[in-house]
Design a protein around this motif. Structure first.
Motif, PDB file in Angstrom:
ATOM      1  N   GLN A  22      12.785   5.565  10.442  1.00 39.90           N
ATOM      2  CA  GLN A  22      11.444   6.055  10.111  1.00 39.90           C
ATOM      3  C   GLN A  22      10.952   5.441   8.812  1.00 39.90           C
ATOM      4  O   GLN A  22       9.774   5.080   8.690  1.00 39.90           O
ATOM      5  N   GLU A  23      11.824   5.306   7.834  1.00 39.07           N
ATOM      6  CA  GLU A  23      11.446   4.678   6.568  1.00 39.07           C
ATOM      7  C   GLU A  23      11.056   3.214   6.775  1.00 39.07           C
ATOM      8  O   GLU A  23      10.110   2.726   6.147  1.00 39.07           O
ATOM      9  N   ALA A  24      11.767   2.516   7.650  1.00 44.97           N
ATOM     10  CA  ALA A  24      11.427   1.124   7.950  1.00 44.97           C
ATOM     11  C   ALA A  24      10.018   1.035   8.525  1.00 44.97           C
ATOM     12  O   ALA A  24       9.217   0.191   8.116  1.00 44.97           O
ATOM     13  N   VAL A  25       9.709   1.915   9.467  1.00 44.19           N
ATOM     14  CA  VAL A  25       8.374   1.921  10.084  1.00 44.19           C
ATOM     15  C   VAL A  25       7.313   2.307   9.055  1.00 44.19           C
ATOM     16  O   VAL A  25       6.245   1.687   8.976  1.00 44.19           O
ATOM     17  N   HIS A  26       7.603   3.313   8.255  1.00 40.09           N
ATOM     18  CA  HIS A  26       6.641   3.755   7.238  1.00 40.09           C
ATOM     19  C   HIS A  26       6.311   2.626   6.261  1.00 40.09           C
ATOM     20  O   HIS A  26       5.144   2.369   5.959  1.00 40.09           O
ATOM     21  N   GLU A  27       7.319   1.945   5.779  1.00 40.01           N
ATOM     22  CA  GLU A  27       7.101   0.853   4.827  1.00 40.01           C
ATOM     23  C   GLU A  27       6.372  -0.315   5.489  1.00 40.01           C
ATOM     24  O   GLU A  27       5.476  -0.907   4.887  1.00 40.01           O
ATOM     25  N   ALA A  28       6.762  -0.661   6.715  1.00 41.82           N
ATOM     26  CA  ALA A  28       6.091  -1.764   7.418  1.00 41.82           C
ATOM     27  C   ALA A  28       4.619  -1.439   7.632  1.00 41.82           C
ATOM     28  O   ALA A  28       3.752  -2.317   7.527  1.00 41.82           O
ATOM     29  N   SER A  29       4.301  -0.177   7.909  1.00 40.88           N
ATOM     30  CA  SER A  29       2.919   0.208   8.183  1.00 40.88           C
ATOM     31  C   SER A  29       2.024   0.101   6.952  1.00 40.88           C
ATOM     32  O   SER A  29       0.799   0.141   7.070  1.00 40.88           O
ATOM     33  N   GLN A  30       2.614  -0.068   5.780  1.00 37.81           N
ATOM     34  CA  GLN A  30       1.818  -0.253   4.563  1.00 37.81           C
ATOM     35  C   GLN A  30       1.112  -1.614   4.546  1.00 37.81           C
ATOM     36  O   GLN A  30       0.063  -1.759   3.920  1.00 37.81           O
ATOM     37  N   LYS A  56      21.698   2.699   7.238  1.00 37.80           N
ATOM     38  CA  LYS A  56      20.800   1.545   7.331  1.00 37.80           C
ATOM     39  C   LYS A  56      20.453   1.309   8.797  1.00 37.80           C
ATOM     40  O   LYS A  56      21.336   1.273   9.656  1.00 37.80           O
ATOM     41  N   SER A  57      19.174   1.153   9.081  1.00 38.26           N
ATOM     42  CA  SER A  57      18.708   0.848  10.436  1.00 38.26           C
ATOM     43  C   SER A  57      17.868  -0.420  10.392  1.00 38.26           C
ATOM     44  O   SER A  57      16.895  -0.500   9.644  1.00 38.26           O
ATOM     45  N   THR A  58      18.278  -1.411  11.182  1.00 38.59           N
ATOM     46  CA  THR A  58      17.498  -2.633  11.327  1.00 38.59           C
ATOM     47  C   THR A  58      16.570  -2.431  12.520  1.00 38.59           C
ATOM     48  O   THR A  58      17.027  -2.138  13.631  1.00 38.59           O
ATOM     49  N   VAL A  59      15.281  -2.561  12.275  1.00 34.42           N
ATOM     50  CA  VAL A  59      14.259  -2.233  13.267  1.00 34.42           C
ATOM     51  C   VAL A  59      13.380  -3.450  13.530  1.00 34.42           C
ATOM     52  O   VAL A  59      12.955  -4.128  12.587  1.00 34.42           O
ATOM     53  N   GLU A  60      13.135  -3.742  14.809  1.00 33.82           N
ATOM     54  CA  GLU A  60      12.147  -4.754  15.176  1.00 33.82           C
ATOM     55  C   GLU A  60      10.826  -4.026  15.399  1.00 33.82           C
ATOM     56  O   GLU A  60      10.744  -3.091  16.192  1.00 33.82           O
ATOM     57  N   VAL A  61       9.808  -4.448  14.668  1.00 36.66           N
ATOM     58  CA  VAL A  61       8.492  -3.823  14.711  1.00 36.66           C
ATOM     59  C   VAL A  61       7.535  -4.745  15.472  1.00 36.66           C
ATOM     60  O   VAL A  61       7.422  -5.924  15.142  1.00 36.66           O
ATOM     61  N   ALA A  62       6.859  -4.202  16.483  1.00 34.92           N
ATOM     62  CA  ALA A  62       5.946  -4.998  17.317  1.00 34.92           C
ATOM     63  C   ALA A  62       4.493  -4.598  17.038  1.00 34.92           C
ATOM     64  O   ALA A  62       4.170  -3.410  16.964  1.00 34.92           O
ATOM     65  N   PHE A  63       3.642  -5.627  16.899  1.00 40.28           N
ATOM     66  CA  PHE A  63       2.220  -5.388  16.673  1.00 40.28           C
ATOM     67  C   PHE A  63       1.421  -6.562  17.227  1.00 40.28           C
ATOM     68  O   PHE A  63       1.932  -7.680  17.307  1.00 40.28           O
ATOM     69  N   PRO A  64       0.159  -6.311  17.631  1.00 43.07           N
ATOM     70  CA  PRO A  64      -0.633  -7.391  18.228  1.00 43.07           C
ATOM     71  C   PRO A  64      -1.087  -8.419  17.197  1.00 43.07           C
ATOM     72  O   PRO A  64      -1.362  -8.069  16.055  1.00 43.07           O
ATOM     73  N   VAL A  65      -1.150  -9.660  17.623  1.00 49.07           N
ATOM     74  CA  VAL A  65      -1.689 -10.734  16.791  1.00 49.07           C
ATOM     75  C   VAL A  65      -3.205 -10.677  16.912  1.00 49.07           C
ATOM     76  O   VAL A  65      -3.745 -10.623  18.022  1.00 49.07           O
TER      77      VAL A  65
END
Length: 70
Positions: A22-30, A56-65
């Motif tokens: 969740q922290e990975a997603v929260h930080e990426a969303s910044q 530690k969780s390694t997360v792949e985050v997907a978003f549209p180009v």
């Protein structure tokens, strides 16, 4: 046609693997807009004196180009 970009982010937490993700997603969303999904790729932990002290969780985050001013 939608093109999706994927980045890897490492989240950390003193609580749990879920919280680290969740922290990975929260930080990426910044800095990343319109996150559509994630895949937890890996989970590791730091151990001291026989106890887990950091998850530690390694997360792949997907978003549209996005192209130009859409």
């Amino acid at each position: 046609m939608t093109v999706v970009k994927i980045i890897k982010v490492l989240g950390t937490s003193g609580e749990s693997f879920d919280h680290a993700a969740q922290e990975a997603v929260h930080e990426a969303s910044q800095t990343v807009e319109d996150i559509h999904g994630i895949e937890v790729e890996d989970q590791t932990a730091t151990v001291e004196d026989g106890e887990i002290v950091e998850y530690k969780s390694t997360v792949e985050v997907a978003f549209p180009v996005k192209h130009g001013e859409e």
